[in-house]
Design a protein around this motif. Sequence first.
Motif, short mmCIF file in Angstrom:
data_model
loop_
_atom_site.label_atom_id
_atom_site.label_comp_id
_atom_site.label_asym_id
_atom_site.label_seq_id
_atom_site.Cartn_x
_atom_site.Cartn_y
_atom_site.Cartn_z
N ALA A 100 -6.36 -25.26 -9.43
CA ALA A 100 -7.06 -25.14 -10.72
C ALA A 100 -7.56 -23.71 -10.95
O ALA A 100 -7.49 -23.19 -12.06
N GLU B 113 -6.28 -20.95 -9.83
CA GLU B 113 -5.17 -20.02 -10.05
C GLU B 113 -4.72 -19.98 -11.49
O GLU B 113 -4.05 -19.03 -11.90
N ALA B 114 -5.06 -21.00 -12.27
CA ALA B 114 -4.63 -21.03 -13.66
C ALA B 114 -5.35 -19.94 -14.45
O ALA B 114 -6.38 -20.16 -15.07
N GLY B 115 -4.81 -18.72 -14.39
CA GLY B 115 -5.36 -17.61 -15.17
C GLY B 115 -6.44 -16.82 -14.48
O GLY B 115 -7.01 -15.91 -15.08
N LYS C 143 -4.89 -15.92 -7.36
CA LYS C 143 -4.33 -16.81 -6.35
C LYS C 143 -5.32 -17.06 -5.22
O LYS C 143 -6.04 -16.17 -4.81
#
Length: 283
Positions: free
Chosen positions: A63, A65-67, A70
């Motif tokens: 979740a 990592e979404a924008g 990493k």
Amino acid sequence: MSLARLWHRFAAAPLKWRLLPLPAALALLALASSPWWRTPTAPALTLAGASQLQSLLAELGAAYEAGRGKLLVEGGGSVAGLIAARRGVIDLAAVSQRLPDWQDEADLHYHLLARNSIAFIVNRASPLRALARRQLREALTGDIRNWRALGGPDAPIRLLTRTEPSSARQFVEEVVLEHHEFSGLAEPLESAARMLATVESDPLALGYLSMQETELDKRVALLAIDGVAFSRATILSGRYPYVQDLYLAYQDDAAGRVRPLLDWLKTPPAQEAIERHQLIAVY
């Protein structure tokens, strides 16, 4: 990008670009068109440690990592994670307790991620509603096998546990039994639903569940331990005796890198994920 497309861009470029030597102008256009140039990515954060947190952290990492950036998650155990964080090999260590040997490290910081706890349950027809820690430990290890020794009927205790691997069972073994073994007479069940149904149907059963696994008090009775009831309030306050704090630990020199992640972990999406993993959200 193909040479033909670069040439068309060169023809449409501002005059100051077209006055540059052709190879230099084409190189600048190619650089401006590169995805990594347009959207630079933050360096990956690395996290390792307590195996019981691995599935939660994998979900949180996906979740996050979404924008945002990493997050690389590995297991290895609390001690291994702390050693790696101290050596600068990873950014964050997932730890299931504040280990005494590391308590006084001034440059090691602990971020409280969640709390873990367990309710011990009996059938609603049972006369028992409370046990002392000593009594419960002796029942779980098999030193006490009859309800009469605990103030109940003269009948054998049907002791229930969870099959391995189970985070609930691991919690009981580490926190409640302090690494002593369950009684060999304990009946292993493969799910929380089966545990609940068995206790609900058998007045002689003794089992355990976490707060998030079901609406406990509507179907079974929750035992108070040392006079303290099991509830979100007593867990958050630390009054309930079986509370396990779960942390992310980091060094001073990683503070700037990990701050965006730690702030995000306090947001509703992260807190909801923690609850889905049968832990107590604390923010």
